[in-house]
Write a protein that holds these residues in place. Structure first.
Motif, PDB file in Angstrom:
ATOM      1  N   ASP A 119       0.827  -1.214   0.000  1.00  0.00           N
ATOM      2  CA  ASP A 119       0.000   0.000   0.000  1.00  0.00           C
ATOM      3  C   ASP A 119       0.856   1.257   0.000  1.00  0.00           C
ATOM      4  O   ASP A 119       0.538   2.237  -0.688  1.00  0.00           O
ATOM      5  CB  ASP A 119      -0.925   0.006   1.222  1.00  0.00           C
ATOM      6  N   ILE A 153       4.434  -2.722  -9.217  1.00  0.00           N
ATOM      7  CA  ILE A 153       3.816  -1.465  -8.782  1.00  0.00           C
ATOM      8  C   ILE A 153       4.392  -0.229  -9.481  1.00  0.00           C
ATOM      9  O   ILE A 153       3.636   0.554 -10.063  1.00  0.00           O
ATOM     10  CB  ILE A 153       3.906  -1.324  -7.241  1.00  0.00           C
ATOM     11  N   ARG A 158       2.198   1.860  -3.482  1.00  0.00           N
ATOM     12  CA  ARG A 158       1.140   2.308  -4.397  1.00  0.00           C
ATOM     13  C   ARG A 158       0.762   3.768  -4.161  1.00  0.00           C
ATOM     14  O   ARG A 158       0.542   4.520  -5.105  1.00  0.00           O
ATOM     15  CB  ARG A 158      -0.076   1.395  -4.244  1.00  0.00           C
ATOM     16  N   ARG A 159       0.683   4.165  -2.899  1.00  0.00           N
ATOM     17  CA  ARG A 159       0.292   5.547  -2.577  1.00  0.00           C
ATOM     18  C   ARG A 159       1.298   6.553  -3.111  1.00  0.00           C
ATOM     19  O   ARG A 159       0.940   7.689  -3.423  1.00  0.00           O
ATOM     20  CB  ARG A 159       0.153   5.716  -1.058  1.00  0.00           C
TER      21      ARG A 159
END
Length: 299
Positions: A74, A100, A77-78
Motif C-alpha cells: 500500500d 507497482i 502504491r500511494r
C-alpha cells in the motif's frame, strides 16, 4: 522521476548519496533492513543506509519481511513511483511489488551480467581469477539476476585488489552508471537488453567453510582466497588448536620439499603450499588482534 530506494550495507551508500546530491530525481522513501545487534556489546545498530537516509532528511521504513506485506504494498502504491532503485538490499522482492512502479525495480548489480549472478559477485570475481568485472544496471524480475540490462560498465581487477577495495571501486562505478542510465530511462532513450542466459555464471552466498585453506592447493589459488574472502569469512587455517585468519598475503612460486601447511620463520614468515609459499602480511590468531607478519613472528 519519483523514486524509492532499497538498500542496506555500505556498498549502497555511493548510489544513495549520488541520487540525493544529483537533484535530478525525487526520493520519496528509503527502505532498509531492520536494525541488528552488532559488536561485543550486541547493541542494536542501524544499517549504513538508514543512517545516511536519516542524515539526508529522507523517510525510512524497515519492514521485517516483504512477502505478504500488505502495508508495504500500500505504501508503494500511494507514492505513485516511477521506479524503485535496489542496491544490495539483501532480500528477494515479491512479484506483487515488482509490478507497482511505472518502470519497475531497477537494480545495481556488481558484475557484468550474465557473469556472476548471485549474492557474492565481488568475492567470486577474485576467487575465480577474473581479470575484470564491473556493474550492471538491470530490471529486476522474479529470477536470480536474470532481468534485462539497461547499461553495464567494466573495471579491471588488479593483483593488489581484495574484496574490500574492489567493492569500494564498484560501489562508486555503480552510482555513476545508475545516474547515466536513469537519465536515459527518464527520456525514453534506452531499452533494456535481454541477457544471454546460456553464458550465465554464478556467485553463490559465501559460507564460513569457504575460507578453510587446503595447503595442498597451488599458491595462486590460496592467494586469491586471501584477497577474495575479506572481511568475511576470511581465509583461515588451524594453529595450536586455534583458528588463524590471514587478512593479507603475497604468494611466491618456488620448488621446495616442505610439507604443505608448514609455517617457516625466514626473515618473517612463510607457509608452504603445493607449488610455493604464501607470505602472510596481516594475521590474526583466534581471540587476538590483527598483527603484521613481524609482530606476529616475534610473538
Amino acid at each position: 522521476m519519483r523514486l524509492a530506494f532499497m538498500g542496506t550495507p555500505g556498498f549502497a551508500l555511493p548510489t544513495l548519496r549520488a541520487l540525493i546530491e544529483s537533484g535530478a530525481h525525487t526520493l520519496e522513501l528509503v527502505v532498509t533492513q531492520p536494525d541488528k545487534q552488532k559488536g561485543r556489546g550486541m547493541k542494536m545498530l542501524p544499517s549504513p543506509v538508514k543512517e545516511a537516509a536519516l542524515a539526508g532528511g529522507l523517510p525510512v521504513i524497515q519492514p521485517e519481511r516483504l512477502k505478504n506485506n500488505a502495508e508495504m504494498v500500500d505504501a508503494l502504491r500511494r507514492l505513485a513511483l516511477d521506479a524503485v532503485i535496489v542496491v544490495a538490499y539483501g532480500r528477494i522482492i515479491p512479484a506483487e511489488m515488482l509490478a507497482i512502479p511505472r518502470r519497475g525495480f531497477i537494480n545495481v548489480h556488481a558484475s557484468v551480467l550474465p557473469a556472476l549472478r548471485g549474492a557474492a559477485p565481488i568475492n567470486w570475481a577474485i576467487l575465480s581469477g577474473y581479470p575484470a568485472t564491473g556493474v550492471s544496471i538491470m530490471q529486476l524480475d522474479q529470477g536470480l539476476d536474470t532481468g534485462p540490462v539497461y547499461l553495464s560498465a567494466s573495471c579491471p581487477i588488479t593483483e593488489q585488489d581484495d574484496a574490500v577495495t574492489l567493492s569500494e571501486r564498484l560501489a562508486r562505478l555503480g552510482a555513476d552508471t545508475l545516474l547515466e542510465a536513469l537519465a536515459m530511462i527518464a527520456a525514453d532513450d534506452i531499452v533494456p537488453e535481454p541477457q544471454d542466459h546460456a553464458r550465465a555464471t554464478y556467485a553463490p552466498l559465501l559460507k564460513k567453510e569457504d575460507g578453510l585453506i587446503d595447503w595442498t592447493r597451488d599458491a595462486l589459488t590460496i592467494g586469491r582466497m586471501v584477497r577474495g574472502l575479506v572481511p568475511w569469512p576470511c581465509a583461515f587455517t588451524g594453529m595450536g588448536g586455534k583458528i588463524l585468519r590471514i587478512w593479507k598475503a603475497l604468494y611466491r612460486l618456488e620448488r621446495h620439499d616442505c610439507k604443505p601447511g608448514t609455517l617457516i620463520k625466514d626473515q618473517g614468515l612463510k607457509i608452504a603450499c603445493h607449488d610455493g609459499f604464501i607470505i602472510p602480511e596481516l594475521l590474526q590468531l583466534e581471540g587476538k588482534q590483527v598483527l603484521d607478519m613481524h609482530a606476529f613472528a616475534n610473538g
